[in-house]
Each structure stands twice: as structure tokens, then as C-alpha cells.
Design a protein around this motif. Structure first.
Motif, PDB file in Angstrom:
ATOM      1  N   VAL A   5       0.864  -1.166   0.000  1.00 18.37           N
ATOM      2  CA  VAL A   5       0.000   0.000   0.000  1.00 18.37           C
ATOM      3  C   VAL A   5       0.905   1.222   0.000  1.00 18.37           C
ATOM      4  CG1 VAL A   5      -1.785   1.259   1.247  1.00 18.37           C
ATOM      5  CG2 VAL A   5      -1.778  -1.239   1.263  1.00 18.37           C
ATOM      6  N   GLY A   6       0.865   1.982  -1.064  1.00 15.75           N
ATOM      7  CA  GLY A   6       1.698   3.167  -1.148  1.00 15.75           C
ATOM      8  C   GLY A   6       1.393   3.948  -2.406  1.00 15.75           C
ATOM      9  N   THR A   7       2.034   5.076  -2.523  1.00 11.20           N
ATOM     10  CA  THR A   7       1.830   5.926  -3.691  1.00 11.20           C
ATOM     11  C   THR A   7       2.708   5.447  -4.843  1.00 11.20           C
ATOM     12  OG1 THR A   7       3.613   7.453  -3.124  1.00 11.20           O
ATOM     13  CG2 THR A   7       1.432   7.901  -2.156  1.00 11.20           C
ATOM     14  N   ALA A   8       2.439   6.003  -6.012  1.00 10.85           N
ATOM     15  CA  ALA A   8       3.235   5.657  -7.193  1.00 10.85           C
ATOM     16  C   ALA A   8       4.705   6.023  -6.989  1.00 10.85           C
ATOM     17  CB  ALA A   8       2.679   6.375  -8.422  1.00 10.85           C
ATOM     18  N   ASN A   9       4.964   7.161  -6.364  1.00 16.49           N
ATOM     19  CA  ASN A   9       6.352   7.562  -6.114  1.00 16.49           C
ATOM     20  C   ASN A   9       7.047   6.619  -5.136  1.00 16.49           C
ATOM     21  OD1 ASN A   9       6.459   9.754  -7.857  1.00 16.49           O
ATOM     22  ND2 ASN A   9       5.685  11.171  -6.317  1.00 16.49           N
ATOM     23  N   GLN A  10       6.304   6.088  -4.177  1.00 21.51           N
ATOM     24  CA  GLN A  10       6.897   5.134  -3.243  1.00 21.51           C
ATOM     25  C   GLN A  10       7.247   3.827  -3.945  1.00 21.51           C
ATOM     26  OE1 GLN A  10       3.730   5.179  -0.373  1.00 21.51           O
ATOM     27  NE2 GLN A  10       4.838   6.564   1.001  1.00 21.51           N
ATOM     28  N   VAL A  61       3.657   7.526 -11.810  1.00 28.24           N
ATOM     29  CA  VAL A  61       2.690   8.613 -11.602  1.00 28.24           C
ATOM     30  C   VAL A  61       1.673   8.616 -12.744  1.00 28.24           C
ATOM     31  CG1 VAL A  61       2.419  11.119 -11.491  1.00 28.24           C
ATOM     32  CG2 VAL A  61       4.232  10.009 -10.192  1.00 28.24           C
ATOM     33  N   GLU A  64      -0.736   5.545 -12.641  1.00 28.53           N
ATOM     34  CA  GLU A  64      -1.632   5.513 -11.491  1.00 28.53           C
ATOM     35  C   GLU A  64      -3.089   5.724 -11.911  1.00 28.53           C
ATOM     36  OE1 GLU A  64      -1.007   6.892  -6.941  1.00 28.53           O
ATOM     37  OE2 GLU A  64      -0.688   8.427  -8.457  1.00 28.53           O
ATOM     38  N   LYS A  65      -3.322   6.589 -12.908  1.00 27.40           N
ATOM     39  CA  LYS A  65      -4.696   6.873 -13.340  1.00 27.40           C
ATOM     40  C   LYS A  65      -5.148   6.006 -14.514  1.00 27.40           C
ATOM     41  CE  LYS A  65      -5.353  11.574 -11.805  1.00 27.40           C
ATOM     42  NZ  LYS A  65      -5.640  12.940 -12.190  1.00 27.40           N
ATOM     43  N   SER A 124      -1.591  11.795 -17.816  1.00 27.16           N
ATOM     44  CA  SER A 124      -1.058  10.460 -17.558  1.00 27.16           C
ATOM     45  C   SER A 124      -0.439   9.847 -18.804  1.00 27.16           C
ATOM     46  CB  SER A 124      -2.169   9.542 -17.032  1.00 27.16           C
ATOM     47  OG  SER A 124      -2.630  10.018 -15.793  1.00 27.16           O
TER      48      SER A 124
END
Length: 140
Positions: A5-10, A61, A64-65, A124
């Protein structure tokens, strides 16, 4: 990365950290530090490193969308197109008719994927396209 569970940058940061650590481990076990230290003085190597990091960030990033699958297809379609253009721009090689036909096919395929209804997001698409071009920069 099931369950992460994390963001695209992570995700991008973890991929670079794990990949870099693995490469450093291989270099350490092969006793090949001297050539690596010599290469670290090269501006070309630093440019390649920055483009590799930015490839990860722009891809995740952007994807992600629009989703990993569509993002991968777009990035992989842009990469050979950008590599051919970069090779031509640097005077290494002139694109062939086969390259042109493949480029037209790739652009057509990307248009079909991104032009329909659904997860289309211009920013995106541009981000994952940039990641494909950055990948090509390392290839050329």
C-alpha cells in the motif's frame, strides 16, 4: 508487490532502492569497484542515472490513473520511436522504412488504446510517454 500500500512515487523509490542495492551487491561480490568509481565521474553516466530515476517516477505517476497495463503499452510503443528519433538526431543512423512502418503502427495502436472511452487522461498519457522516451535515452 502484492499487498503493498503506497503511492506511485513510493513504488518507484522502492524499485530503484532494491534494484540499486542488487547491482551494488553484484559489483561488490565481483570486486569490480574501480571501474564503477571511474564511471561515476562521467556526466553521461549521471545523465543516464537521472533518466532511469525519472523513468520510474514518470511511469508510475502516469500509470496511477490509466493503469499499469495501458501505461506499459504506451511506454513500450514510445520507446522504440524515441530511440529511432534520438539515433537519427545524433547522426548515428538514419531510420529505415521498417522503423517508419513500426512507428506508424505503434502510434496507431496508442491512438486506439487512448482514444476510446474509459481511463483516458492526457497528463497520464504524456507522463508514461515521457517514461518511454527516457528509457530510450538510456538505450541510445
Amino acid at each position: 508487490m502484492a499487498g503493498f500500500v503506497g503511492t506511485a512515487n513510493q513504488v518507484a523509490a522502492w524499485r530503484m532502492l532494491v534494484g540499486g542495492a542488487a547491482m551494488a551487491l553484484v559489483a561488490l561480490t565481483q570486486h569490480r569497484w574501480r571501474p564503477i568509481l571511474h564511471l561515476m565521474r562521467s556526466p553521461v553516466v549521471w545523465g543516464m542515472a537521472i533518466s532511469a530515476v525519472m523513468y520510474q517516477v514518470t511511469f508510475f505517476v502516469g500509470a496511477e490513473k490509466i493503469g499499469i497495463g495501458v501505461g506499459t503499452l504506451i511506454a513500450q510503443a514510445v520507446a522504440p520511436t524515441a530511440a529511432g528519433l534520438l539515433t537519427w538526431a545524433t547522426g548515428v543512423e538514419r531510420p529505415t522504412l521498417v522503423w517508419l512502418a513500426c512507428t506508424v503502427t505503434a502510434i496507431g495502436g496508442m491512438s486506439l488504446i487512448t482514444g476510446g472511452e474509459g481511463n483516458f487522461d492526457l497528463v497520464s498519457v504524456l507522463l508514461v510517454s515521457t517514461s518511454g522516451a527516457l528509457y530510450a535515452l538510456n538505450v541510445v
